[in-house]
Design a protein around this motif. Structure first.
Motif, PDB file in Angstrom:
ATOM      1  N   GLY A  46       7.828  -5.024  -7.511  1.00 51.53           N
ATOM      2  CA  GLY A  46       6.911  -4.506  -8.528  1.00 51.53           C
ATOM      3  C   GLY A  46       5.646  -3.883  -7.983  1.00 51.53           C
ATOM      4  N   CYS A  47       5.527  -3.780  -6.670  1.00 52.35           N
ATOM      5  CA  CYS A  47       4.296  -3.250  -6.075  1.00 52.35           C
ATOM      6  C   CYS A  47       4.197  -1.736  -6.271  1.00 52.35           C
ATOM      7  CB  CYS A  47       4.244  -3.593  -4.589  1.00 52.35           C
ATOM      8  SG  CYS A  47       4.093  -5.359  -4.271  1.00 52.35           S
ATOM      9  N   LYS A  48       3.010  -1.273  -6.603  1.00 56.38           N
ATOM     10  CA  LYS A  48       2.781   0.144  -6.864  1.00 56.38           C
ATOM     11  C   LYS A  48       2.037   0.794  -5.697  1.00 56.38           C
ATOM     12  CE  LYS A  48       4.490  -0.433 -10.974  1.00 56.38           C
ATOM     13  NZ  LYS A  48       5.851   0.071 -11.284  1.00 56.38           N
ATOM     14  N   GLY A  49       2.250   2.099  -5.561  1.00 56.32           N
ATOM     15  CA  GLY A  49       1.477   2.873  -4.590  1.00 56.32           C
ATOM     16  C   GLY A  49       2.162   3.124  -3.270  1.00 56.32           C
ATOM     17  N   PHE A  50       3.298   2.474  -3.019  1.00 60.35           N
ATOM     18  CA  PHE A  50       4.005   2.694  -1.761  1.00 60.35           C
ATOM     19  C   PHE A  50       4.978   3.870  -1.889  1.00 60.35           C
ATOM     20  CE2 PHE A  50       3.210  -1.989  -1.164  1.00 60.35           C
ATOM     21  CZ  PHE A  50       2.349  -1.850  -0.089  1.00 60.35           C
ATOM     22  N   ALA A  51       5.237   4.536  -0.766  1.00 59.37           N
ATOM     23  CA  ALA A  51       6.202   5.635  -0.745  1.00 59.37           C
ATOM     24  C   ALA A  51       6.828   5.727   0.639  1.00 59.37           C
ATOM     25  CB  ALA A  51       5.534   6.960  -1.101  1.00 59.37           C
ATOM     26  N   GLY A  52       8.130   5.993   0.683  1.00 61.59           N
ATOM     27  CA  GLY A  52       8.823   6.146   1.955  1.00 61.59           C
ATOM     28  C   GLY A  52       8.990   4.830   2.675  1.00 61.59           C
ATOM     29  N   CYS A  53       9.012   4.888   4.009  1.00 65.53           N
ATOM     30  CA  CYS A  53       9.215   3.698   4.826  1.00 65.53           C
ATOM     31  C   CYS A  53       7.908   2.914   4.974  1.00 65.53           C
ATOM     32  CB  CYS A  53       9.747   4.084   6.203  1.00 65.53           C
ATOM     33  SG  CYS A  53      10.146   2.663   7.252  1.00 65.53           S
ATOM     34  N   ILE A  54       7.987   1.614   4.705  1.00 63.96           N
ATOM     35  CA  ILE A  54       6.849   0.710   4.820  1.00 63.96           C
ATOM     36  C   ILE A  54       7.268  -0.450   5.711  1.00 63.96           C
ATOM     37  CG2 ILE A  54       5.202  -0.735   3.558  1.00 63.96           C
ATOM     38  CD1 ILE A  54       5.090   2.209   2.756  1.00 63.96           C
ATOM     39  N   THR A  55       6.433  -0.835   6.667  1.00 66.15           N
ATOM     40  CA  THR A  55       6.768  -1.969   7.520  1.00 66.15           C
ATOM     41  C   THR A  55       5.861  -3.151   7.188  1.00 66.15           C
ATOM     42  OG1 THR A  55       5.340  -1.102   9.283  1.00 66.15           O
ATOM     43  CG2 THR A  55       7.660  -0.565   9.394  1.00 66.15           C
ATOM     44  N   LEU A  56       6.494  -4.226   6.771  1.00 56.28           N
ATOM     45  CA  LEU A  56       5.808  -5.468   6.425  1.00 56.28           C
ATOM     46  C   LEU A  56       6.027  -6.474   7.538  1.00 56.28           C
ATOM     47  CD1 LEU A  56       4.533  -7.595   4.438  1.00 56.28           C
ATOM     48  CD2 LEU A  56       6.860  -7.880   3.523  1.00 56.28           C
ATOM     49  N   GLN A  57       4.956  -7.079   8.041  1.00 55.70           N
ATOM     50  CA  GLN A  57       5.072  -8.074   9.099  1.00 55.70           C
ATOM     51  C   GLN A  57       4.741  -9.464   8.557  1.00 55.70           C
ATOM     52  OE1 GLN A  57       2.997  -5.403  12.370  1.00 55.70           O
ATOM     53  NE2 GLN A  57       4.015  -7.147  13.316  1.00 55.70           N
ATOM     54  N   VAL A  58       5.642 -10.402   8.825  1.00 53.30           N
ATOM     55  CA  VAL A  58       5.457 -11.778   8.358  1.00 53.30           C
ATOM     56  C   VAL A  58       5.862 -12.755   9.457  1.00 53.30           C
ATOM     57  CG1 VAL A  58       6.015 -11.046   6.001  1.00 53.30           C
ATOM     58  CG2 VAL A  58       7.784 -12.124   7.406  1.00 53.30           C
ATOM     59  N   PHE A  59       5.414 -13.992   9.307  1.00 51.98           N
ATOM     60  CA  PHE A  59       5.886 -15.099  10.130  1.00 51.98           C
ATOM     61  C   PHE A  59       6.599 -16.087   9.208  1.00 51.98           C
ATOM     62  CE2 PHE A  59       2.840 -13.409  13.084  1.00 51.98           C
ATOM     63  CZ  PHE A  59       3.311 -13.770  14.334  1.00 51.98           C
ATOM     64  N   ARG A  60       7.703 -16.649   9.700  1.00 48.59           N
ATOM     65  CA  ARG A  60       8.397 -17.689   8.948  1.00 48.59           C
ATOM     66  C   ARG A  60       8.496 -18.941   9.791  1.00 48.59           C
ATOM     67  NH1 ARG A  60      14.412 -16.680   7.156  1.00 48.59           N
ATOM     68  NH2 ARG A  60      14.789 -17.416   9.280  1.00 48.59           N
ATOM     69  N   SER A  61       8.234 -20.071   9.173  1.00 45.68           N
ATOM     70  CA  SER A  61       8.260 -21.343   9.886  1.00 45.68           C
ATOM     71  C   SER A  61       9.660 -21.636  10.419  1.00 45.68           C
ATOM     72  CB  SER A  61       7.817 -22.471   8.963  1.00 45.68           C
ATOM     73  OG  SER A  61       8.023 -23.726   9.566  1.00 45.68           O
ATOM     74  N   ARG A  62       9.707 -22.226  11.609  1.00 44.75           N
ATOM     75  CA  ARG A  62      10.974 -22.678  12.174  1.00 44.75           C
ATOM     76  C   ARG A  62      11.440 -23.987  11.542  1.00 44.75           C
ATOM     77  NH1 ARG A  62      12.507 -20.112  16.905  1.00 44.75           N
ATOM     78  NH2 ARG A  62      10.925 -18.796  17.899  1.00 44.75           N
ATOM     79  N   HIS A  63      10.544 -24.620  10.792  1.00 48.21           N
ATOM     80  CA  HIS A  63      10.834 -25.958  10.274  1.00 48.21           C
ATOM     81  C   HIS A  63      10.986 -25.995   8.756  1.00 48.21           C
ATOM     82  CE1 HIS A  63       9.537 -26.796  14.334  1.00 48.21           C
ATOM     83  NE2 HIS A  63       8.322 -26.354  14.059  1.00 48.21           N
ATOM     84  N   SER A  64      10.685 -24.880   8.083  1.00 48.22           N
ATOM     85  CA  SER A  64      10.782 -24.846   6.618  1.00 48.22           C
ATOM     86  C   SER A  64      10.944 -23.387   6.179  1.00 48.22           C
ATOM     87  CB  SER A  64       9.513 -25.450   5.994  1.00 48.22           C
ATOM     88  OG  SER A  64       8.390 -24.622   6.251  1.00 48.22           O
ATOM     89  N   ASP A  65      10.876 -23.164   4.863  1.00 47.58           N
ATOM     90  CA  ASP A  65      10.980 -21.805   4.326  1.00 47.58           C
ATOM     91  C   ASP A  65       9.604 -21.150   4.165  1.00 47.58           C
ATOM     92  OD1 ASP A  65      13.738 -21.829   4.166  1.00 47.58           O
ATOM     93  OD2 ASP A  65      13.759 -22.706   2.155  1.00 47.58           O
ATOM     94  N   GLU A  66       8.569 -21.749   4.744  1.00 53.80           N
ATOM     95  CA  GLU A  66       7.222 -21.184   4.633  1.00 53.80           C
ATOM     96  C   GLU A  66       7.174 -19.778   5.230  1.00 53.80           C
ATOM     97  OE1 GLU A  66       2.568 -22.162   5.895  1.00 53.80           O
ATOM     98  OE2 GLU A  66       4.239 -23.147   6.944  1.00 53.80           O
ATOM     99  N   ILE A  67       6.578 -18.840   4.464  1.00 61.39           N
ATOM    100  CA  ILE A  67       6.414 -17.449   4.905  1.00 61.39           C
ATOM    101  C   ILE A  67       4.927 -17.131   4.892  1.00 61.39           C
ATOM    102  CG2 ILE A  67       6.913 -15.021   4.411  1.00 61.39           C
ATOM    103  CD1 ILE A  67       9.444 -15.997   2.982  1.00 61.39           C
ATOM    104  N   ILE A  68       4.456 -16.431   5.915  1.00 63.04           N
ATOM    105  CA  ILE A  68       3.044 -16.058   6.011  1.00 63.04           C
ATOM    106  C   ILE A  68       2.945 -14.559   6.267  1.00 63.04           C
ATOM    107  CG2 ILE A  68       0.898 -16.372   7.295  1.00 63.04           C
ATOM    108  CD1 ILE A  68       1.794 -19.199   7.935  1.00 63.04           C
ATOM    109  N   GLY A  69       2.325 -13.837   5.350  1.00 58.01           N
ATOM    110  CA  GLY A  69       2.140 -12.397   5.500  1.00 58.01           C
ATOM    111  C   GLY A  69       1.061 -12.086   6.517  1.00 58.01           C
ATOM    112  N   ILE A  70       1.306 -11.085   7.352  1.00 56.80           N
ATOM    113  CA  ILE A  70       0.363 -10.708   8.405  1.00 56.80           C
ATOM    114  C   ILE A  70      -0.238  -9.332   8.148  1.00 56.80           C
ATOM    115  CG2 ILE A  70       0.062 -10.313  10.872  1.00 56.80           C
ATOM    116  CD1 ILE A  70       0.572 -13.206  10.134  1.00 56.80           C
TER     117      ILE A  70
END
Length: 321
Positions: A237-261
């Motif tokens: 649902g995010c607005k304003g993006f166009a074409g290729c976008i690169t999103l960088q995140v970290f995910r915990s090795r021990h759970s499903d925790e996701i952290i946006g960078i």
């Protein structure tokens, strides 16, 4: 129907991908490149022709690009460098007046992505968990430090303890201080997103970053798991993006925790893996921007596809520089 890839540098695979896809539709189509020193750019050497341009910070940068595009019947510009994005977004209407389309997100979104603190606020707004900032006056070690408008890991550093901590770091306001996420506890991912001209999220390919060299991934593998589902739920649902976008995140090795960078509204250096996995963003761009065709949702890309990058040579004869 010709294409210009700016700040081409080492993006040989990206240039090859656009050349391959363009020729399938326009057999006489050309993919040109531009760079500050094109004679020293591997990508420029394998393009259909290259142009040297001034720095992106020069006031005449856009004028030069328009002149180049008009002389070579170029209808489409693909930016690849963070520092040129705001300038190109600010001048997108000027390019359009000259019948040239720049594949770029909205100016507001580009400005958000280029400023780490604005981006953190954006993550909060859309309800996406993000990295935690550290108060530099009351540091909690280890700390990851990076420029507010940094690119390609330039100027980043890890401060492990108070003996490495310098008060000089507090001077000015061009740095952000973040909680350090250890590779022992977190896995880094880059997700290649594609947003259509109708602002629809058409495709997303998570790439696990196994090894990084000089800020760019050298070993990577595509993954389809719970992260994929989460990305679509939040970013559709995010607005304003166009074409290729690169999103960088970290995910915990021990759970499903996701952290946006961070989010980079451009092709990332590791995109060739997504292309080889079947996520054909160059073709999407050609169909949308040159043929005015609609793009359909695509998720039939290949998971667990490993990419191992290596150095190769391009030999140029009679170089006088």
């Amino acid at each position: 129907m010709n294409i210009l890839i700016t700040s081409a540098g080492r993006r040989v695979s990206l240039v090859k991908a656009f050349k391959s896809e363009l020729l399938k539709i326009f057999p006489k189509g050309m993919v040109y490149t531009a760079d500050l020193k094109p004679e020293l750019s591997p990508a420029c050497q394998i393009s259909d022709g290259y142009f040297d341009v001034v720095r992106v910070t020069d006031p005449v940068y856009c004028n030069e690009l328009i002149k180049i595009c008009r002389s070579k019947n170029i209808k489409l510009i693909i930016p690849t460098l963070d520092t040129e994005l705001i300038t190109l977004a600010e001048n997108s209407d000027r390019f359009r007046e000259n019948e040239i389309e720049v594949v770029i997100s909205s100016l507001e979104m580009v400005r958000i992505c280029r400023d780490k603190k604005k981006l953190f606020n954006y993550f909060d707004t859309i309800g996406f968990p993000r990295t935690r900032e550290i108060d530099p006056e009351n540091p909690e070690f280890p700390i990851f430090v990076k420029p507010i408008d940094g690119s390609s890991s330039i100027g980043t550093m890890v401060i492990k303890d108070e003996f490495q901590y310098s008060k000089k770091l507090l001077e000015g306001s061009d740095l952000v201080f973040l909680k350090y996420l250890s590779p022992a506890d977190f896995i880094e991912f880059t997700i290649d997103l594609y947003y259509s001209r109708k602002n629809e999220l058409i495709c997303a390919v998570p790439r696990q970053r196994i090894e990084i060299r000089n800020g760019e991934v050298s070993k990577s593998v595509t993954r389809r798991d719970s992260l994929y589902t989460t990305i679509f739920r939040v970013f559709s649902g995010c607005k304003g993006f166009a074409g290729c976008i690169t999103l960088q995140v970290f995910r915990s090795r021990h759970s499903d925790e996701i952290i946006g960078i961070e989010i980079n509204p451009r092709f990332g250096g590791g995109y060739p893996l997504s292309y080889l996995a079947g996520a054909n963003y160059p073709l999407y761009i050609i169909k949308e921007y040159l043929l005015s065709e609609d793009i359909q949702f695509f998720d039939d890309w290949t998971p667990d596809l490993l990419m191992l990058r290596y150095d190769d040579e391009i030999i140029v004869h009679d170089y006088k520089g």
